[in-house]
Design an enzyme around this catalytic site. Structure first.
Site, PDB file in Angstrom:
ATOM      1  N   CYS A 186      41.453  11.856  18.874  1.00 32.20           N
ATOM      2  CA  CYS A 186      40.374  10.923  19.202  1.00 32.20           C
ATOM      3  C   CYS A 186      40.751  10.092  20.429  1.00 32.20           C
ATOM      4  CB  CYS A 186      40.048  10.037  18.013  1.00 32.20           C
ATOM      5  SG  CYS A 186      41.398   8.966  17.462  1.00 32.20           S
ATOM      6  N   ALA A 199      21.904  31.161 -19.007  1.00 29.95           N
ATOM      7  CA  ALA A 199      21.767  30.590 -20.352  1.00 29.95           C
ATOM      8  C   ALA A 199      20.937  31.535 -21.204  1.00 29.95           C
ATOM      9  CB  ALA A 199      21.101  29.212 -20.297  1.00 29.95           C
ATOM     10  N   ALA A 257      18.431  25.388  -6.754  1.00 27.66           N
ATOM     11  CA  ALA A 257      19.139  26.415  -5.991  1.00 27.66           C
ATOM     12  C   ALA A 257      18.166  27.239  -5.159  1.00 27.66           C
ATOM     13  CB  ALA A 257      19.923  27.316  -6.944  1.00 27.66           C
ATOM     14  N   ALA A 262      15.144  26.407  -4.189  1.00 31.79           N
ATOM     15  CA  ALA A 262      14.504  25.577  -3.166  1.00 31.79           C
ATOM     16  C   ALA A 262      15.422  25.379  -1.962  1.00 31.79           C
ATOM     17  CB  ALA A 262      14.113  24.228  -3.764  1.00 31.79           C
ATOM     18  N   GLU A 273      47.567  12.490  13.260  1.00 29.75           N
ATOM     19  CA  GLU A 273      48.546  12.324  14.340  1.00 29.75           C
ATOM     20  C   GLU A 273      49.429  11.104  14.104  1.00 29.75           C
ATOM     21  OE1 GLU A 273      44.689  13.766  16.456  1.00 29.75           O
ATOM     22  OE2 GLU A 273      45.269  12.777  14.574  1.00 29.75           O
TER      23      GLU A 273
END
Length: 361
Positions: free
Chosen positions: A73, A160, A298, A300, A50
């Site tokens: 705010c 991989a 990933a 977990a 703003e």
């Protein structure tokens, strides 16, 4: 408002712990509407959108309409409240997309504007604004950061070969897209296995990033070498090491000497408590985390219901069953237990495909 949202998106990855906000100031004249001020939250969170838009509009803000993606705010911090600035500028109307859930605001900005005689319209493009600022909102409302999990796999879901060779599964356009994603997040996170195997630097390159993401390694024993790329550059670009009580004093001293920020979290069933880790990262101000692996981390995160979005880069290649899978075990008892994701988007990226999926719907 959609213009304001597009401006707000420029701040993603740069404004934490503040939200990324956009503001457009519009005047109405005999020849139609005219934008006289534009702004978005600047790196580090100041100045606010703003303020930037009001400075650009100058005296033309009087009697104008301000479109803001989040409630202005209402509290004094490093700068005066944006609601106060809009009042002093003499705007006639303020249109917002969302109420700010921050307890310091939470409707007070709207109240301040209305008390000054300014017309306030709320909820315009609210769903779009909530999606764009999902990280800020999740941190305030739930005490957790928004997590995007990135996977890059072959058609048969391998990351991989059996020997660990993974450079490169996807092509250069996909890799550049990953850098763009890093730039829109506050932090990039990997597990200790990926850190040791790939020795990544996890920075945004060749994109003119205003602010590099925090680089995070989940490494319970602090086994990653301080002579790695991360260790050698920790003073230039922040590195945060998440560890448990299992890390030795010597390892802590070595990593502290690099300038890395050490964060000890509890263990759960012999592993790093990822929920506690992410709550700590949110408390440090992080709103959006981009996780780049590996397979165990990933899985977990998914098991702990901590992933919000999956970004999957699919390459037109096949490795076979001997290759390394994209995910570790999910401990599923039945197919009905499998996480079901909602498709958000599909797009070609060079020779590869990017699909984005949402969790939790």
């Amino acid at each position: 408002m959609r213009t304001a949202l597009a401006l707000a998106a420029r701040g993603l990855g740069n404004t934490w712990p503040n939200p990324a906000v956009g503001c457009v100031i519009v005047t109405r004249g005999p020849f139609g509407d005219r934008i006289v001020g534009r702004g978005w939250t600047q790196p580090g969170g100041r100045p606010h959108a703003e303020r930037r838009a009001l400075d650009q509009a100058g005296p033309l803000a009087r009697g104008a309409t301000a479109y803001v993606t989040l409630e202005p705010c209402a509290h004094h911090g490093h700068t005066p409240p944006c609601a106060e600035g809009l009042i002093e500028a003499g705007v006639a109307r303020v249109v917002t997309a969302l109420t700010d859930p921050d307890p310091r605001v939470a409707g007070r900005g709207h109240q301040m504007l209305r008390a000054a005689g300014i017309e306030v319209i709320e909820g315009v493009c609210g769903p779009e604004a909530r999606a764009m600022n999902a990280g800020f909102l999740k941190r305030v409302e739930r005490g957790l950061p928004f997590v995007t999990l990135k996977l890059a796999t072959t058609i048969d879901g391998r990351i991989a070969t059996a020997s660990g060779e993974s450079r490169w599964i996807t092509g250069p356009q996909a890799r550049r897209a990953v850098h763009a994603m890093r730039m829109r997040h506050d932090a990039v996170m990997v597990g200790s296995g990926t850190a040791r195997a790939d020795d990544p630097d996890l920075t945004v390159r060749d994109m003119g990033a205003a602010r590099q993401p925090i680089r995070i390694v989940i490494d319970s024993h602090l086994r990653h070498s301080t002579d790695s790329r991360l260790g050698r550059t920790a003073r230039a670009v922040p590195v945060w090491m998440i560890h448990t009580a299992a890390a030795t004093d010597a390892a802590r001293t070595d990593w502290a000497s690099t300038g890395a920020h050490l964060i000890e979290v509890p263990e759960r069933e012999g592993h790093t408590d990822l929920t506690a880790a992410l709550r700590h990262l949110a408390a440090e101000g992080l709103t959006r985390i981009f996780c780049e692996g590996g397979a165990d981390l990933a899985a977990a995160l998914i098991r702990a219901n901590l992933v919000d979005e999956l970004a999957h880069f699919g390459a037109g290649a096949l490795i076979g069953a001997e290759g390394r899978a994209a995910l570790g075990g999910l401990d599923l008892g039945a197919l009905s237990d499998a996480p079901r994701l909602t498709l958000i988007d599909v797009a070609p990226v060079g020779a590869d495909t990017l699909t984005r999926w949402q969790f939790g719907i």
